[in-house]
Design an enzyme around this catalytic site. Sequence first.
Site, PDB file in Angstrom:
ATOM      1  N   ASP A  51      83.153  80.137 -19.739  1.00 55.90           N
ATOM      2  CA  ASP A  51      82.686  81.292 -20.483  1.00 55.90           C
ATOM      3  C   ASP A  51      81.251  81.024 -20.934  1.00 55.90           C
ATOM      4  OD1 ASP A  51      82.234  83.390 -22.167  1.00 55.90           O
ATOM      5  OD2 ASP A  51      83.986  83.076 -23.424  1.00 55.90           O
ATOM      6  N   ARG A  97      81.470  73.632 -29.537  1.00 62.75           N
ATOM      7  CA  ARG A  97      80.343  74.554 -29.500  1.00 62.75           C
ATOM      8  C   ARG A  97      79.214  73.961 -30.328  1.00 62.75           C
ATOM      9  NH1 ARG A  97      83.655  80.323 -29.750  1.00 62.75           N
ATOM     10  NH2 ARG A  97      84.774  79.975 -27.786  1.00 62.75           N
ATOM     11  N   GLN A 106      92.123  77.422 -30.231  1.00 54.82           N
ATOM     12  CA  GLN A 106      92.748  78.740 -30.186  1.00 54.82           C
ATOM     13  C   GLN A 106      93.826  78.777 -29.111  1.00 54.82           C
ATOM     14  OE1 GLN A 106      89.326  81.274 -29.333  1.00 54.82           O
ATOM     15  NE2 GLN A 106      89.825  81.374 -27.173  1.00 54.82           N
ATOM     16  N   ASP A 145      88.300  93.408 -31.435  1.00 54.75           N
ATOM     17  CA  ASP A 145      88.598  92.284 -32.328  1.00 54.75           C
ATOM     18  C   ASP A 145      89.655  92.695 -33.339  1.00 54.75           C
ATOM     19  OD1 ASP A 145      86.642  90.794 -31.079  1.00 54.75           O
ATOM     20  OD2 ASP A 145      85.122  91.141 -32.630  1.00 54.75           O
ATOM     21  N   GLU A 169      87.905  87.645 -38.824  1.00 53.42           N
ATOM     22  CA  GLU A 169      88.333  87.842 -37.442  1.00 53.42           C
ATOM     23  C   GLU A 169      89.335  86.768 -37.041  1.00 53.42           C
ATOM     24  OE1 GLU A 169      86.610  87.230 -32.982  1.00 53.42           O
ATOM     25  OE2 GLU A 169      85.178  88.010 -34.448  1.00 53.42           O
ATOM     26  N   SER A 206      89.927  87.886 -30.600  1.00 50.45           N
ATOM     27  CA  SER A 206      89.118  88.733 -29.727  1.00 50.45           C
ATOM     28  C   SER A 206      89.886  88.871 -28.426  1.00 50.45           C
ATOM     29  CB  SER A 206      87.744  88.093 -29.480  1.00 50.45           C
ATOM     30  OG  SER A 206      86.967  88.902 -28.622  1.00 50.45           O
TER      31      SER A 206
END
Length: 331
Positions: free
Chosen positions: A53, A105, A120, A232, A245, A248
């Site tokens: 991604d 990240r 996740q 979302d 959030e 997604s």
Amino acid sequence: MRNNSSVTSLDLRETQIAIKSVKDYFQRDLANTLNLARVSAPLFVRPETGLNDNLTGEKAVDFDLRKYGINVEIVQSLAKWKRNALKEYDFNMYEGIYADMNAIRAEEELDAIHSSYVDQWDWEKIINKSDRNVEYLKLVVKEIFSVFKRTEEFINQTYPYILSKKLPEDIYFISSQELEDLYPDESPKSREHLIAKEKKAVFIMGIGEKLNSGFPHDDRSPDYDDWNLNGDIIFWNDVLKDAFEVSSMGIRVDENTLKTQCEKTNTTDRLQLPYHKNVLNNKLPYTIGGGIGQSRICMFFLEKEHIGEVQVGVWDEKNLDFCKNKKIKLL
């Protein structure tokens, strides 16, 4: 578990046990509700496959397998890998998969809800091409929301001193354009804050396409979600007093929307990669899928102020000082 009924928070040991309880219950119910099988997932992939991604341009963490001269990237999500796996594993219509996705990240801005470590559940399910519509998207969102509702009930029964009912009976649906029309003078994040505070649970649909203002509600990679059929899931977090959030997700691009969205973002070079060629040539199934933040749902249900209370991370001085001043104990 503590016996003192006046205590309304979990200590470190209880938190660790509760994290497992939340995760075990949620993923089991999610799998049963959406008809998903658990599969193993990669931690890294070869960049030339096109399976990683690209997010909104963030550079993936990469390294070399030194003895073989092979460069690999840490996955940033499994959005494209899952669709390819459904074909490779010979799954049938309305069957799906889910996996633990762990990512690094390195460009993330660290704060109370963002960490350099991402954990996740990535899930994906095969659908008919005729299911590529807003009505089917809403149906699946409602199914996922029912899992959140049952998880809330489970946690409140397991930990009686977490008594607050956080979620409404139903999730509220609104498009990003309707949200902009409702609050035209507010920023996207302020709009999320206002609608989440009012509705408590909301699904904001259609993220990535430019709105009437000339700007998208938020950026989205052009090569997995259909920008008109995604969104979302956002809850009101009463501990943080802000929109929060938790997922997604969306119906994935078909051969037409992949080409169109890559053209709009000047990323047509990606169309030469193996994954993208398979989408263009109808060699992959039509799917719906998404990611659900594991640490996010633990924060939400266990009423934590900082993501470092539910995952072990590395923090900068600003976050460490914040937690020290608030007497927040990080894992």
